[in-house]
Design an enzyme around this catalytic site. Sequence first.
Site, mmCIF file in Angstrom:
data_model
loop_
_atom_site.group_PDB
_atom_site.id
_atom_site.type_symbol
_atom_site.label_atom_id
_atom_site.label_comp_id
_atom_site.label_asym_id
_atom_site.label_seq_id
_atom_site.Cartn_x
_atom_site.Cartn_y
_atom_site.Cartn_z
ATOM 1 N N GLY A 10 -16.415 -89.293 -14.854
ATOM 2 C CA GLY A 10 -16.022 -90.448 -15.651
ATOM 3 C C GLY A 10 -16.555 -90.451 -17.071
ATOM 4 O O GLY A 10 -16.129 -91.261 -17.894
ATOM 5 N N VAL A 11 -17.478 -89.538 -17.370
ATOM 6 C CA VAL A 11 -18.039 -89.472 -18.733
ATOM 7 C C VAL A 11 -16.975 -88.898 -19.674
ATOM 8 O O VAL A 11 -16.221 -87.998 -19.312
ATOM 9 C CB VAL A 11 -19.323 -88.591 -18.734
ATOM 10 C CG1 VAL A 11 -19.753 -88.220 -20.139
ATOM 11 C CG2 VAL A 11 -20.449 -89.313 -17.999
ATOM 12 N N MET A 13 -15.869 -86.895 -23.067
ATOM 13 C CA MET A 13 -16.375 -85.836 -23.947
ATOM 14 C C MET A 13 -15.307 -85.506 -24.982
ATOM 15 O O MET A 13 -14.137 -85.349 -24.620
ATOM 16 C CB MET A 13 -16.670 -84.586 -23.099
ATOM 17 C CG MET A 13 -17.129 -83.387 -23.897
ATOM 18 S SD MET A 13 -17.458 -81.923 -22.856
ATOM 19 C CE MET A 13 -15.787 -81.269 -22.674
ATOM 20 N N LEU A 16 -12.687 -81.338 -28.818
ATOM 21 C CA LEU A 16 -13.003 -80.351 -29.859
ATOM 22 C C LEU A 16 -14.455 -80.534 -30.295
ATOM 23 O O LEU A 16 -14.857 -81.631 -30.694
ATOM 24 C CB LEU A 16 -12.049 -80.541 -31.046
ATOM 25 C CG LEU A 16 -12.250 -79.631 -32.250
ATOM 26 C CD1 LEU A 16 -12.232 -78.157 -31.880
ATOM 27 C CD2 LEU A 16 -11.180 -79.919 -33.308
ATOM 28 N N GLY A 19 -19.634 -75.149 -32.309
ATOM 29 C CA GLY A 19 -20.576 -74.202 -31.713
ATOM 30 C C GLY A 19 -21.555 -73.649 -32.735
ATOM 31 O O GLY A 19 -21.257 -73.616 -33.931
ATOM 32 N N ASP A 44 -22.310 -77.897 -29.449
ATOM 33 C CA ASP A 44 -22.694 -76.996 -28.356
ATOM 34 C C ASP A 44 -23.753 -76.010 -28.836
ATOM 35 O O ASP A 44 -23.497 -75.195 -29.721
ATOM 36 C CB ASP A 44 -21.474 -76.202 -27.857
ATOM 37 C CG ASP A 44 -21.887 -75.186 -26.789
ATOM 38 O OD1 ASP A 44 -22.222 -75.628 -25.676
ATOM 39 O OD2 ASP A 44 -21.914 -73.976 -27.080
ATOM 40 N N TYR A 49 -30.144 -69.767 -28.088
ATOM 41 C CA TYR A 49 -29.724 -69.589 -29.495
ATOM 42 C C TYR A 49 -30.887 -69.833 -30.465
ATOM 43 O O TYR A 49 -30.744 -69.576 -31.667
ATOM 44 C CB TYR A 49 -28.572 -70.531 -29.877
ATOM 45 C CG TYR A 49 -27.304 -70.387 -29.070
ATOM 46 C CD1 TYR A 49 -27.096 -69.291 -28.234
ATOM 47 C CD2 TYR A 49 -26.295 -71.347 -29.138
ATOM 48 C CE1 TYR A 49 -25.926 -69.178 -27.484
ATOM 49 C CE2 TYR A 49 -25.126 -71.229 -28.411
ATOM 50 C CZ TYR A 49 -24.944 -70.150 -27.574
ATOM 51 O OH TYR A 49 -23.792 -70.037 -26.842
ATOM 52 N N LYS A 74 -27.675 -75.345 -23.035
ATOM 53 C CA LYS A 74 -27.615 -74.457 -21.863
ATOM 54 C C LYS A 74 -29.007 -73.950 -21.493
ATOM 55 O O LYS A 74 -29.806 -73.634 -22.374
ATOM 56 C CB LYS A 74 -26.731 -73.238 -22.169
ATOM 57 C CG LYS A 74 -25.421 -73.575 -22.860
ATOM 58 C CD LYS A 74 -24.548 -72.368 -23.112
ATOM 59 C CE LYS A 74 -23.383 -72.717 -24.024
ATOM 60 N NZ LYS A 74 -23.715 -72.744 -25.459
ATOM 61 N N HIS A 107 -26.325 -71.273 -18.312
ATOM 62 C CA HIS A 107 -25.683 -70.389 -19.297
ATOM 63 C C HIS A 107 -24.903 -69.244 -18.638
ATOM 64 O O HIS A 107 -23.897 -68.785 -19.167
ATOM 65 C CB HIS A 107 -26.766 -69.825 -20.238
ATOM 66 C CG HIS A 107 -26.270 -69.418 -21.577
ATOM 67 N ND1 HIS A 107 -26.976 -69.621 -22.735
ATOM 68 C CD2 HIS A 107 -25.128 -68.797 -21.967
ATOM 69 C CE1 HIS A 107 -26.293 -69.154 -23.765
ATOM 70 N NE2 HIS A 107 -25.173 -68.650 -23.325
HETATM 71 P P1 NDP Z 1 -15.457 -68.424 -32.527
HETATM 72 O O1 NDP Z 1 -14.181 -68.093 -31.839
HETATM 73 O O2 NDP Z 1 -15.818 -69.832 -32.714
HETATM 74 O O3 NDP Z 1 -15.430 -67.676 -33.933
HETATM 75 C C1 NDP Z 1 -16.510 -67.749 -34.811
HETATM 76 C C2 NDP Z 1 -16.390 -66.612 -35.820
HETATM 77 O O4 NDP Z 1 -15.186 -66.740 -36.576
HETATM 78 C C3 NDP Z 1 -17.510 -66.590 -36.807
HETATM 79 O O5 NDP Z 1 -17.720 -65.242 -37.176
HETATM 80 C C4 NDP Z 1 -16.960 -67.413 -37.967
HETATM 81 O O6 NDP Z 1 -17.557 -66.991 -39.178
HETATM 82 C C5 NDP Z 1 -15.489 -67.069 -37.935
HETATM 83 N N1 NDP Z 1 -14.616 -68.208 -38.280
HETATM 84 C C6 NDP Z 1 -14.825 -69.524 -38.011
HETATM 85 N N2 NDP Z 1 -13.786 -70.266 -38.400
HETATM 86 C C7 NDP Z 1 -12.885 -69.407 -38.925
HETATM 87 C C8 NDP Z 1 -11.606 -69.591 -39.496
HETATM 88 N N3 NDP Z 1 -11.058 -70.799 -39.597
HETATM 89 N N4 NDP Z 1 -10.949 -68.486 -39.952
HETATM 90 C C9 NDP Z 1 -11.505 -67.255 -39.852
HETATM 91 N N5 NDP Z 1 -12.717 -67.025 -39.315
HETATM 92 C C10 NDP Z 1 -13.405 -68.096 -38.851
HETATM 93 O O7 NDP Z 1 -16.595 -67.587 -31.754
HETATM 94 P P2 NDP Z 1 -18.029 -67.865 -31.131
HETATM 95 O O8 NDP Z 1 -18.327 -66.667 -30.334
HETATM 96 O O9 NDP Z 1 -19.004 -68.299 -32.141
HETATM 97 O O10 NDP Z 1 -17.800 -69.039 -30.092
HETATM 98 C C11 NDP Z 1 -17.883 -70.404 -30.441
HETATM 99 C C12 NDP Z 1 -19.017 -71.081 -29.717
HETATM 100 O O11 NDP Z 1 -18.923 -70.886 -28.320
HETATM 101 C C13 NDP Z 1 -20.398 -70.500 -30.047
HETATM 102 O O12 NDP Z 1 -20.859 -70.885 -31.312
HETATM 103 C C14 NDP Z 1 -21.205 -71.045 -28.912
HETATM 104 O O13 NDP Z 1 -21.498 -72.413 -29.114
HETATM 105 C C15 NDP Z 1 -20.231 -70.846 -27.750
HETATM 106 N N6 NDP Z 1 -20.436 -69.543 -27.072
HETATM 107 C C16 NDP Z 1 -20.868 -69.572 -25.771
HETATM 108 C C17 NDP Z 1 -21.060 -68.424 -25.063
HETATM 109 C C18 NDP Z 1 -21.507 -68.502 -23.654
HETATM 110 O O14 NDP Z 1 -21.873 -67.470 -23.059
HETATM 111 N N7 NDP Z 1 -21.492 -69.659 -23.042
HETATM 112 C C19 NDP Z 1 -20.850 -67.081 -25.672
HETATM 113 C C20 NDP Z 1 -20.348 -67.147 -27.041
HETATM 114 C C21 NDP Z 1 -20.140 -68.347 -27.674
HETATM 115 P P3 NDP Z 1 -18.218 -68.057 -40.215
HETATM 116 O O15 NDP Z 1 -19.327 -68.736 -39.496
HETATM 117 O O16 NDP Z 1 -18.669 -67.197 -41.335
HETATM 118 O O17 NDP Z 1 -17.118 -69.003 -40.602
#
Ligand code: NDP
Length: 293
Positions: A10-11, A13, A16, A19, A44, A49, A74, A107
């Site tokens: 029920g929470v 979130m 969008l 990260g 997130d 991290y 996580k 995680h």
């Molecule tokens: P994303 O798919 O969010 O992509 C991020 C990368 O794309 C960065 O290099 C960023 O660079 C670049 N970027 C961001 N916006 C744009 C854009 N509009 N156009 C072009 N390039 C862009 O990948 P992530 O792997 O960071 O995943 C997102 C989040 O998911 C993580 O931050 C984390 O919170 C979570 N995560 C969780 C994992 C797990 O095991 N549970 C593993 C990996 C991620 P810049 O910063 O320079 O814009």
Amino acid sequence: MTTNLTLNNGVTMPALGFGVFQTPPDVTAQAVAEALRTGYRLIDTAAAYANERGVGEAIAASGLDRQEVFIETKIWISDYGHDATSHAFDKSAGKLGVDQIDLLILHQPLPSRFDLTLEAYRALETLLADGKVRAIGVSNFMPDHLDALLKQATVVPAVNQVEVHPYFTQQAVQTADAAHGVITQAWSPIGGITSYRGTGTTSTFGDPTIGEIAKAHGKTPAQVMIRWHLQEGRSAIPKSVNPTRIAENFDVFDFELTATELTALDALDTGVRGGPEPADITLETFGRDIPEA
Ligand code: NDP
């Protein structure tokens, strides 16, 4: 289209979020502050991290009420076990500067020590019962891990955060999650892992199909991918440290993909995982100490 998802307890979130994986600790507060100014209300992070403190600083300085921001973090595998995971909550909450965490997730599954994974999850259930967290969940759980967990758990995870982008859609995981009422939350939602871990020639950002759909809507490839997640009912948590891209990734509420476009995006799946194989995660290879708050 709603911008909120209702979890199985029920929470509410935000669908969008923002990260911060690989966001250096010294720029995390700045990036999160920018995200909050832009309108993101779900952040997130993860103990692993090493930037929970920056997330907490930005939230505290934002002027927003604590209830307005949904904080997800996580527990790292090195803190699995009943007492260790209870203490890991204290470490994360301490660094974040909060009494309560909105969503606390494991995680990774630890397939070679699933007993520890179950103990860690039991600790999350206790934290939930005690009101220390508002929801609990998992990450990188494949359907067999979810089944094994559900055999023992009393609380169904609210969320399973897994790698999902157009090049790796994990349909089987999404189907298993949905069957159990678990929301799939996409990590690397715009395929960041296909560029920062890929060869450069196979990045989602340069994909011709995504590019064409983007052009048709006067939007960018990243915006199309985020919209695809939202319209298919997933949560997505794109990361950026760049203010222009932080804004770009949130500017997704003024257009709608057609059913044909959604299908075309689904069809880009290559079946190739960018992240580590969940079954290969062990304490020996991935263990690392998570410091005290
Ligand atoms: P994303 O798919 O969010 O992509 C991020 C990368 O794309 C960065 O290099 C960023 O660079 C670049 N970027 C961001 N916006 C744009 C854009 N509009 N156009 C072009 N390039 C862009 O990948 P992530 O792997 O960071 O995943 C997102 C989040 O998911 C993580 O931050 C984390 O919170 C979570 N995560 C969780 C994992 C797990 O095991 N549970 C593993 C990996 C991620 P810049 O910063 O320079 O814009």
